[in-house]
Design an enzyme around this catalytic site. Structure first.
Site: not given
Ligand code: BV8
Ligand code: ZN
Length: 277
Positions: A67, A106-108, A123, A134, A172, A216, A258
């Site tokens: 990170y 995004n987180i940026d 996120h 705490c 902390c 995606s 984009c």
């Molecule tokens: C939860 C922070 C439950 C961290 C992130 C099986 C099936 C379905 C779901 C699940 C499963 N197994 C597990 C799950 C749940 C899981 C999930 O969805 N997994 C996926 C992989 C299947 N989800 C979770 O765990 C979520 N929590 O469900 O909790 C719960 C509920 C209540 C109480 C307790 C628990 C939490 C998910 C959050 C994870 N954290 N980010 C970090 O950043 O380090 S996710 C992280 O990945 C991002 O934040 C974002 O969400 C994801 C990445 O996706 P994108 O942003 O879409 O990026 P990607 O590279 O995939 O795509 C880029 C796109 O841009 C492409 O399409 C590309 O073509 C396009 N592109 C590129 N360049 C350009 C462009 N477009 C235009 N112009 C350009 N120039």
């Molecule tokens: Zn603390």
């Protein structure tokens, strides 16, 4: 294509509340690797394998190195034309008492750097920490976040981990606590902030136009919002380099970088009209 874009611009011209959902693709042209593109790896790890509470528990030094590497990278880049067009669009509509809600995966914080307001960060953020003891949340833009994470954090595939001792990782600031800090980021398997989810759901229910940019649509629950808007019969436009599993749900799909398609879609019709005069 231009006729289709004009029809979508027409929709935007009449919209009272626009929802804009973004993913890592909106920051790609600023130089931040997306998750599923070639940049989805760091050292020999898939980014998603480090974004878990289990990875942090097993090796907090490695996860903090991951990170801090991303915090330092983000501090070196700038918002791009897409971030700027979105921020300007939000400001322009606000002047006419029309809403633009920006929800990002995004987180940026690049939307905020570009001037966007009230950004809903599904996120979390690289520049906020949460105490594991705490629970206090603090903003922290410092680079390095602590002395042990100073210097060039290697992204070399064979570099395993610096094994920084726990007491030298970010701690902390509450004197009586000194607990280990974690990034205030939602990892896989973790729930999203309920207040953010409530605000996002309100926007999903009330918007009358929606853009989904650079995602995606694989990660849930973030991937569920734009299809929910489409199911209300509200026009949704997807902006991506390619189609996604969600493309067929949407009325519009504009293919291309984009930084080209978003400024085209969000351009001020009044400015365009005056140019023609
Ligand atoms: C939860 C922070 C439950 C961290 C992130 C099986 C099936 C379905 C779901 C699940 C499963 N197994 C597990 C799950 C749940 C899981 C999930 O969805 N997994 C996926 C992989 C299947 N989800 C979770 O765990 C979520 N929590 O469900 O909790 C719960 C509920 C209540 C109480 C307790 C628990 C939490 C998910 C959050 C994870 N954290 N980010 C970090 O950043 O380090 S996710 C992280 O990945 C991002 O934040 C974002 O969400 C994801 C990445 O996706 P994108 O942003 O879409 O990026 P990607 O590279 O995939 O795509 C880029 C796109 O841009 C492409 O399409 C590309 O073509 C396009 N592109 C590129 N360049 C350009 C462009 N477009 C235009 N112009 C350009 N120039
Ligand atoms: Zn603390």
């Amino acid at each position: 294509m231009q006729a289709v874009m004009n029809s979508f611009r027409e929709t935007l011209a009449n919209a009272r509340h626009v929802l804009i959902l973004t993913g890592s693709g909106v920051s790609a042209e600023s130089g931040i690797p997306t998750f599923r593109g070639p940049g989805g790896f760091w050292r020999k790890y898939q980014a998603t394998s480090l974004a878990t509470p289990e990875a942090f528990a097993a090796n907090p030094s490695l996860v903090w190195e991951f990170y801090e590497y991303r915090r330092a990278l983000v501090k070196k880049v700038h918002p791009n034309e897409a971030h700027r067009a979105i921020a300007e669009f939000q400001e322009r509509l606000a002047k006419k008492n029309r809403r633009v809600t920006i929800v990002t995966q995004n987180i940026d914080e690049l939307h905020q750097v570009a001037g966007a307001k009230n950004v809903l960060e599904l996120h979390g953020s690289l520049f906020r920490t949460r105490c594991t003891k705490c629970k206090i949340k603090e903003t922290n833009h410092g680079i390095p976040i602590c002395p042990a994470l100073a210097g060039d954090i290697s992204a070399e595939p064979n570099f395993v981990s610096s094994n920084i001792p726990l007491d030298e990782l970010p701690r902390c600031s509450v004197q009586s606590c000194k607990g280990l800090l974690r990034p205030d980021i939602v990892w896989f398997g973790e729930g999203l902030d309920s207040d953010i989810l409530d605000k996002t759901s309100e926007a999903v229910e009330t918007c009358d136009a929606c853009l989904i940019v650079g995602t995606s649509s694989i990660v849930y629950p973030a991937a569920m919002f734009a299809p929910q808007v489409a199911q209300r019969g509200v026009p949704v436009a997807e902006f991506n380099l390619e189609t996604t599993p969600a493309t067929r749900e949407f009325q519009y799909h504009f293919e291309g970088p984009c930084t080209v398609t978003i400024p085209d879609a969000l351009a001020d019709p009044a400015a365009a009209a005056s140019e023609e005069d």
